[in-house]
Write an enzyme that holds these catalytic residues in place. Structure first.
Site, mmCIF file in Angstrom:
data_model
loop_
_atom_site.group_PDB
_atom_site.id
_atom_site.type_symbol
_atom_site.label_atom_id
_atom_site.label_comp_id
_atom_site.label_asym_id
_atom_site.label_seq_id
_atom_site.Cartn_x
_atom_site.Cartn_y
_atom_site.Cartn_z
ATOM 1 N N ASP A 501 3.188 -2.720 -3.417
ATOM 2 C CA ASP A 501 3.866 -3.646 -4.334
ATOM 3 C C ASP A 501 5.361 -3.636 -4.011
ATOM 4 O O ASP A 501 5.975 -2.557 -3.862
ATOM 5 C CB ASP A 501 3.644 -3.229 -5.786
ATOM 6 C CG ASP A 501 4.235 -4.240 -6.762
ATOM 7 O OD1 ASP A 501 3.567 -5.243 -7.050
ATOM 8 O OD2 ASP A 501 5.378 -4.015 -7.231
ATOM 9 N N LEU A 502 5.949 -4.806 -3.883
ATOM 10 C CA LEU A 502 7.390 -4.926 -3.637
ATOM 11 C C LEU A 502 8.124 -4.747 -4.965
ATOM 12 O O LEU A 502 7.964 -5.548 -5.892
ATOM 13 C CB LEU A 502 7.700 -6.294 -3.019
ATOM 14 C CG LEU A 502 9.156 -6.614 -2.685
ATOM 15 C CD1 LEU A 502 9.752 -5.555 -1.769
ATOM 16 C CD2 LEU A 502 9.253 -7.985 -2.013
ATOM 17 N N ASP A 544 3.641 -10.483 -4.840
ATOM 18 C CA ASP A 544 4.402 -9.423 -4.191
ATOM 19 C C ASP A 544 3.522 -8.226 -3.848
ATOM 20 O O ASP A 544 4.016 -7.113 -3.689
ATOM 21 C CB ASP A 544 5.562 -8.983 -5.094
ATOM 22 C CG ASP A 544 5.082 -8.514 -6.471
ATOM 23 O OD1 ASP A 544 3.872 -8.635 -6.745
ATOM 24 O OD2 ASP A 544 5.916 -8.033 -7.262
#
Length: 624
Positions: A501-502, A544
């Site tokens: 996950d960004l 994301d």
């Protein structure tokens, strides 16, 4: 290249030269600044919906040889680059803004139609042979005669009688220089340089109209580009010509193409594609195009030395040779191949297959035993394309019938009158021409089939690929992961995955805008791709979120891989108008355990691991 700059400066000061308008003017001014951003450029482009469509089509045309279709302004900017977008904005603006004027003898529609063909032809030639980028070639070709438009715009009715009275290009340039102190080629060159086109492109264009005056080195890039520009201009002239003029202009195209190393078949196929692109671009730009036409290569085969004479009687051979030469045929006799005489089936067959002439004229008396050589010739691919004329003695009806049954196209009697021979060769010419057209049709079908196969592969790729990052999408991820799961169970090999996950991506979009968010995603994707193994499969499964499938991966190797990704992404520094922007990841890792009954269990374990990484403050790896 010495150009008359003083007359140009006078014209420029008057403020009447063709110039970009609207969004194109904004784009060009923006590109001249040192502090502009890609987001600002994209925003300026989006104010002109028509230009957006044309820009995306240009990007997809450039990427025709491979890659994913471009569907956004940002994608087009990445494919084409800023300088090309600037040039396209200029060119398309001029096409839209200068469609009519006060010069009554200047055909504005024909001008833009010819300019469009020139650009497309030069683009296709450059894509095939190199010398510069294809997108640069399209732009310079589109504006290759803009000096004429400028003279028509500035001088209007004063220029009209010059156009009307000039018999050819040379006289037109001469009269232009007398009247305006410069000609349209001079004005084209100085305009392009003033608009920021590189001299490395402008100089070859200038000398393509006066090749004798150039001093480019043999084999140099500039000389090659000059020759390509001359071919492209000739293609455009042929496309707009009619009747006999079109025929000799098409022949001129092939004459110019052969020294460049292009076969008639390759060049013909390429020009068919140019004509299709001309029609498509014409519809998009509202530019008039001609009806679909075929750039068939001229039927030169009978006129260029491929009529082969294999006759026993020297006197008859000499007579036929004279008849053919009088009709501008070049003749190849058996002695010309290094074999002074012919005897036996193998020798006659070997001669034909060694030379593969368009027309073979053979003496039946050389093969008193029959026509096995002819039957064998017809069984070969090359032999089926040869027009075979068999010469027989007067009254030998059975020999005539046998020759025709064995595969001869025509039978002539030895000593036949000249007019009879000439008439038979006219039939041969028609057959040869039909063979050439058939081969072009086959080539076109093969080309269409290849294009269709490529299009199908692209559609398949698009259906499973995320356009922004180039990673596989969620649909493919689940299919591939299930396949790896099944294989792992059968072979009892390890299987692992990472859920990535960004961090704080929503805040990035809110603060910096979605365009910056997209740029950050693309940069993170590049870093992830560079730091994974070739066996790993990376997929974007959410805005994301990324899933990395890791076959044959033990827990320790999986953690090392995740740590490498964390470190690499921490090094990202993205410049934005609001300042520098960094990035970090929260990574969940999981390895297939004996108690896991389905793929969902492994995915859930990785998801929970990622959640733990977020709870621990992000920028880390969760336990599992």
């Amino acid at each position: 290249m010495e150009l008359p700059l003083q007359p140009f400066e006078t014209l420029k000061a008057a403020g009447e030269l063709p110039s970009p308008k609207g969004a194109a003017l904004t784009i060009m001014r923006l590109c001249q600044r040192d502090d502009f951003s890609m987001a600002q450029l994209a925003a300026a482009i989006k104010t002109d919906p028509a230009f957006v469509g044309r820009l995306i089509k240009a990007a997809n045309t450039v990427g025709r040889q491979g890659g994913r279709p471009v569907a956004s302004v940002e994608g087009a900017l990445q494919v084409l680059g800023i300088s090309t977008v600037r040039a396209l904005a200029l060119g398309f603006s001029l096409v839209s803004s200068y469609r009519q004027g006060s010069c009554s003898h200047f055909d504005y529609e024909a001008f833009w139609s010819r300019s469009l063909v020139t650009g497309l032809a030069l683009q296709a030639l450059v894509r095939k042979l190199g010398c510069c980028s294809a997108e640069e070639a399209f732009c310079i070709g589109l504006l290759s005669r803009v000096g004429q438009l400028a003279l028509a715009t500035v001088y209007g009715e004063r220029y009209s009688p010059i156009l009307d009275l000039a018999r050819d290009e040379g006289q037109l340039r001469e009269q232009e220089r007398e009247a305006f102190a410069l000609d349209h080629d001079d004005l084209t060159a100085v305009l392009l340089l003033d608009w920021g086109f590189p001299e490395l492109l402008v100089e070859p264009l200038y000398f393509s109209r006066r090749t004798h005056a150039s001093d480019f080195g043999e084999g140099s890039r500039s000389q090659g580009l000059m020759r390509l520009m001359l071919v492209a201009d000739t293609v455009a002239a042929a496309a707009l010509a009619e009747g006999a003029e079109r025929s000799w202009r098409i022949e001129r195209v092939y004459d110019l193409g052969r020294p460049l190393g292009m076969t008639d078949m390759v060049l013909g196929s390429m020009l068919e594609e140019v004509m299709r692109d001309w029609s498509e671009w014409g519809d998009m730009l509202a530019v008039r195009t001609a009806a679909p036409m075929r750039f068939l290569p001229p039927a030169r085969s009978l006129e260029s030395g491929l009529v082969q004479l294999v006759l026993a009687d020297a006197g008859e051979r000499e007579r036929l040779r004279e008849i053919l030469l009088q009709q501008n045929y070049e003749v190849l006799e058996q002695g010309d191949t290094g074999q002074p005489s012919v005897s036996g089936t193998d020798s006659l067959l070997g001669l034909a297959l060694e030379v593969v002439p368009r027309v073979l004229i053979a003496d039946a008396r050389l093969e008193p035993g029959g026509y096995d050589w002819l039957k064998t010739l017809r069984d070969t691919r090359q032999g089926r394309e040869i027009f075979v004329v068999v010469m027989v003695a007067p009254g030998e009806v059975e020999r005539e019938i046998a020759a025709l049954e064995a595969g001869a196209d025509e039978v002539l009697q030895l000593g036949a009158p000249e007019r009879s021979i000439a008439a038979r060769l006219l039939a041969a010419r028609r057959v040869v021409r039909m063979q050439q057209e058939l081969e072009l049709d086959r080539e076109e079908i093969r080309s269409f089939a290849a294009e269709l196969a490529v299009a199908n592969r692209r559609l398949h790729e698009v259906a499973r690929t995320d356009v922004l990052t180039g990673f596989y999408n969620r649909r493919y991820a689940m299919e591939r992961f299930q396949h790896e799961w099944d294989a792992s169970q059968r072979s009892e090999r390890p299987l692992a995955c990472m859920m990535i996950d960004l961090d704080n991506f929503k805040l990035v979009n809110d603060r910096y805008g979605h365009d910056v968010g997209d740029r950050l995603l693309v940069r993170v994707a590049e870093v992830v791709r560079e730091n994974l193994r070739s066996s790993d499969v990376t997929c974007r499964i959410g805005g994301d979120e990324f899933l990395v499938i890791c076959p044959d991966t033990e827990p320790l190797a999986l953690r090392h891989c995740a740590e490498r990704l964390l470190e690499a992404v921490r090094g990202i520094c993205l410049e934005t108008p609001q300042g520098s922007l960094g990035a970090s990841l929260s990574i969940g890792i999981a390895v297939r355990q004996a108690g896991m009954r389905s793929l969902d269990h492994l995915l859930k374990a990785a998801d929970e691991s990622m959640y733990l990484a977020k709870l621990a403050g992000r920028d880390g790896i969760g336990d599992y």
